[in-house]
Scaffold this motif. Sequence first.
Motif, PDB file in Angstrom:
ATOM      1  N   PHE A   1      12.089   3.768   9.241  1.00 17.30           N
ATOM      2  CA  PHE A   1      11.003   4.283   8.400  1.00 17.30           C
ATOM      3  C   PHE A   1      11.550   4.544   7.011  1.00 17.30           C
ATOM      4  O   PHE A   1      12.672   5.050   6.886  1.00 17.30           O
ATOM      5  CB  PHE A   1      10.456   5.624   8.925  1.00 17.30           C
ATOM      6  N   GLY A   2      10.753   4.271   5.998  1.00 12.44           N
ATOM      7  CA  GLY A   2      11.137   4.631   4.635  1.00 12.44           C
ATOM      8  C   GLY A   2      10.752   6.086   4.384  1.00 12.44           C
ATOM      9  O   GLY A   2       9.908   6.652   5.086  1.00 12.44           O
ATOM     10  N   GLN A   3      11.360   6.689   3.350  1.00 11.68           N
ATOM     11  CA  GLN A   3      11.090   8.097   3.049  1.00 11.68           C
ATOM     12  C   GLN A   3       9.618   8.321   2.691  1.00 11.68           C
ATOM     13  O   GLN A   3       9.020   9.311   3.088  1.00 11.68           O
ATOM     14  CB  GLN A   3      12.020   8.573   1.932  1.00 11.68           C
ATOM     15  N   SER A   4       9.008   7.361   1.983  1.00  9.05           N
ATOM     16  CA  SER A   4       7.629   7.546   1.545  1.00  9.05           C
ATOM     17  C   SER A   4       6.678   7.611   2.759  1.00  9.05           C
ATOM     18  O   SER A   4       5.767   8.441   2.813  1.00  9.05           O
ATOM     19  CB  SER A   4       7.235   6.400   0.608  1.00  9.05           C
ATOM     20  N   TYR A   5       6.912   6.751   3.749  1.00 14.71           N
ATOM     21  CA  TYR A   5       6.094   6.761   4.967  1.00 14.71           C
ATOM     22  C   TYR A   5       6.193   8.135   5.642  1.00 14.71           C
ATOM     23  O   TYR A   5       5.182   8.740   6.031  1.00 14.71           O
ATOM     24  CB  TYR A   5       6.582   5.654   5.915  1.00 14.71           C
ATOM     25  N   LEU A   6       7.429   8.628   5.750  1.00 14.88           N
ATOM     26  CA  LEU A   6       7.628   9.905   6.452  1.00 14.88           C
ATOM     27  C   LEU A   6       6.976  11.060   5.698  1.00 14.88           C
ATOM     28  O   LEU A   6       6.393  11.960   6.310  1.00 14.88           O
ATOM     29  CB  LEU A   6       9.130  10.176   6.632  1.00 14.88           C
ATOM     30  N   THR A   7       7.043  11.026   4.365  1.00 14.59           N
ATOM     31  CA  THR A   7       6.440  12.105   3.567  1.00 14.59           C
ATOM     32  C   THR A   7       4.917  12.081   3.720  1.00 14.59           C
ATOM     33  O   THR A   7       4.285  13.121   3.923  1.00 14.59           O
ATOM     34  CB  THR A   7       6.834  11.949   2.076  1.00 14.59           C
TER      35      THR A   7
ATOM     36  N   LYS B   1       4.046  13.396   7.244  1.00 18.30           N
ATOM     37  CA  LYS B   1       4.241  14.845   7.386  1.00 18.30           C
ATOM     38  C   LYS B   1       3.085  15.586   6.721  1.00 18.30           C
ATOM     39  O   LYS B   1       2.552  16.557   7.263  1.00 18.30           O
ATOM     40  CB  LYS B   1       5.584  15.238   6.734  1.00 18.30           C
ATOM     41  N   CYS B   2       2.688  15.099   5.563  1.00 17.87           N
ATOM     42  CA  CYS B   2       1.602  15.739   4.823  1.00 17.87           C
ATOM     43  C   CYS B   2       0.299  15.654   5.630  1.00 17.87           C
ATOM     44  O   CYS B   2      -0.414  16.651   5.798  1.00 17.87           O
ATOM     45  CB  CYS B   2       1.485  15.058   3.471  1.00 17.87           C
ATOM     46  N   LEU B   3       0.009  14.464   6.166  1.00 15.00           N
ATOM     47  CA  LEU B   3      -1.219  14.299   6.966  1.00 15.00           C
ATOM     48  C   LEU B   3      -1.179  15.201   8.198  1.00 15.00           C
ATOM     49  O   LEU B   3      -2.173  15.820   8.566  1.00 15.00           O
ATOM     50  CB  LEU B   3      -1.367  12.833   7.395  1.00 15.00           C
ATOM     51  N   GLU B   4      -0.005  15.311   8.795  1.00 16.09           N
ATOM     52  CA  GLU B   4       0.141  16.166   9.975  1.00 16.09           C
ATOM     53  C   GLU B   4      -0.074  17.627   9.603  1.00 16.09           C
ATOM     54  O   GLU B   4      -0.801  18.355  10.282  1.00 16.09           O
ATOM     55  CB  GLU B   4       1.546  15.968  10.560  1.00 16.09           C
ATOM     56  N   ASN B   5       0.535  18.037   8.489  1.00 16.73           N
ATOM     57  CA  ASN B   5       0.433  19.442   8.065  1.00 16.73           C
ATOM     58  C   ASN B   5      -1.004  19.860   7.782  1.00 16.73           C
ATOM     59  O   ASN B   5      -1.376  21.009   8.004  1.00 16.73           O
ATOM     60  CB  ASN B   5       1.290  19.690   6.816  1.00 16.73           C
TER      61      ASN B   5
ATOM     62  N   TYR C   1       0.861  -1.201   0.000  1.00 17.03           N
ATOM     63  CA  TYR C   1       0.000   0.000   0.000  1.00 17.03           C
ATOM     64  C   TYR C   1       0.892   1.244   0.000  1.00 17.03           C
ATOM     65  O   TYR C   1       1.983   1.217   0.584  1.00 17.03           O
ATOM     66  CB  TYR C   1      -0.853   0.062   1.276  1.00 17.03           C
ATOM     67  N   PRO C   2       0.399   2.361  -0.569  1.00 15.08           N
ATOM     68  CA  PRO C   2       1.197   3.584  -0.472  1.00 15.08           C
ATOM     69  C   PRO C   2       1.402   4.005   0.989  1.00 15.08           C
ATOM     70  O   PRO C   2       2.452   4.487   1.364  1.00 15.08           O
ATOM     71  CB  PRO C   2       0.361   4.629  -1.207  1.00 15.08           C
ATOM     72  N   PHE C   3       0.360   3.808   1.818  1.00 14.53           N
ATOM     73  CA  PHE C   3       0.499   4.195   3.230  1.00 14.53           C
ATOM     74  C   PHE C   3      -0.437   3.358   4.091  1.00 14.53           C
ATOM     75  O   PHE C   3      -1.629   3.266   3.815  1.00 14.53           O
ATOM     76  CB  PHE C   3       0.155   5.683   3.419  1.00 14.53           C
ATOM     77  N   ALA C   4       0.126   2.744   5.119  1.00 12.62           N
ATOM     78  CA  ALA C   4      -0.677   2.003   6.110  1.00 12.62           C
ATOM     79  C   ALA C   4       0.179   1.877   7.359  1.00 12.62           C
ATOM     80  O   ALA C   4       1.406   1.949   7.273  1.00 12.62           O
ATOM     81  CB  ALA C   4      -1.031   0.613   5.582  1.00 12.62           C
ATOM     82  N   THR C   5      -0.454   1.724   8.498  1.00 14.05           N
ATOM     83  CA  THR C   5       0.333   1.518   9.726  1.00 14.05           C
ATOM     84  C   THR C   5       0.213   0.046  10.126  1.00 14.05           C
ATOM     85  O   THR C   5      -0.779  -0.612   9.819  1.00 14.05           O
ATOM     86  CB  THR C   5      -0.168   2.408  10.880  1.00 14.05           C
TER      87      THR C   5
END
Length: 419
Positions: free
Chosen positions: A272-278, A281-285, A196-200
Amino acid sequence: MSRLMIIGCGGVASVAIHKCCQNSDVFTEIMIASRTVSKCDALKEKLQGTTKTKITTAKVDADNVDELVALMESYKPDAVLNVALPYQDLTIMDACLKAGVNYIDTANYEPEDTDDPTWRAIYEKRCKEEGFTAYFDYSWQWAYQEKFKEAGLMALLGTGFDPGVTSVFSAYALKHYFDEIHTIDILDCNGGDHGYPFATNFNPEINLREVSANGSYWENGHWVETKPMEIKREYNFPQVGEKDMYLLHHEEIESLAKNIPGVKRIRFFMTFGQSYLTHMKCLENVGMLSTSPINFNGQEIVPIQFLKALLPDPASLGPRTVGKTNIGCIFTGVKDGKEKTIYIYNVCDHQECYKEVGSQAISYTTGVPAMIGSMMVVDGTWKGAGVFNVEEFDPDPYMEALNKWGLPWVVDENPQIVE
Ligand code: NDP
């Protein structure tokens, strides 16, 4: 012969329940009690033909002490394993005290509503006094020490992987390899890929709160706080390979600083991979990680809870996650006057876990130690009245159980160290 009540029926609970059912000699009867009883019933249905353990289910709201007490009084368990959320730690501890039952969990208390003024005042005082700003800490649960002691009951805190196994690794290193431990680096590497592009990998709300917070480490008797993801290192993990890892605040630092005498520095790193962090950060922003309710079209919603509803359910990642985890601790210190370094770690394969219990390795590495900690309590291997962290007991039977129940470990006496 024992009767265990398991509260929660999510990713971690599912593994702990599978493992209890593999260990029927110890867990003769279990009750799965959670908010959504259909999940408990589905798991019972899946497991009951495969085990000698007698399984019952119940619906319970673990925020409601009276409801919990009534259920405990009717089922009469020897212990309660709390694998619901950290929000429920205190209500479940209160209910255990009222019903006279031992308590076990995998994560320390954290309030659901961090804007609650009473909690906030205590939190802000603690930030000033202790020097770290994480929303979770052990003070709330350690405050139950006298109550559990007086009641002759045991509360075992933090028997997941980290905290849990990493804490037992620390007690084991101290018992067998060192006269004094000077530094502990806890390294949590997930080399898995779910596509997935993003999942926890576990509860998104708890996970995202943890990793978006300030980092901190313990050094020379006090906390040093860092900005989120400020400290980055690279490490070549056995069986996984080279990964970027970042320093985070983590709860076992607090208990190990108290329980490992003479320790000078404790740090925790997670990969963490860079994609997870990006993505994060976007969701946080844009405010999606906020825990403060907002009004949307006349309805109150909590942004991070809404986000949780959009993200893949961690329990559904099992079939699609490939790769391995490597979690462990690097210790430096002295033995017989000589300096030494050792690394104790476990490697776990996501697909192997899925084949065995239908879950990925993050739930597996937490659920297995949750079962083992429960076994230590119900069979009396670990005994005591009061509130305890796992590193306060003899690590040897727990370490043996890790090898037996699916989390074998390695001691490397010549490891790469972290700068
Ligand atoms: P999940 O979100 O998958 O599961 C949580 C479960 O608790 C769900 O079944 C949920 O019910 C239930 N629940 C939530 N609120 C209540 C309530 N008020 N009353 C009754 N049941 C409730 O979480 P995980 O399985 O990923 O995590 C479980 C615990 O493990 C957490 O405390 C987490 O912090 C901890 N953990 C510890 C780790 C360690 O290494 N020490 C690592 C990973 C996790 P419903 O199904 O209705 O949503």
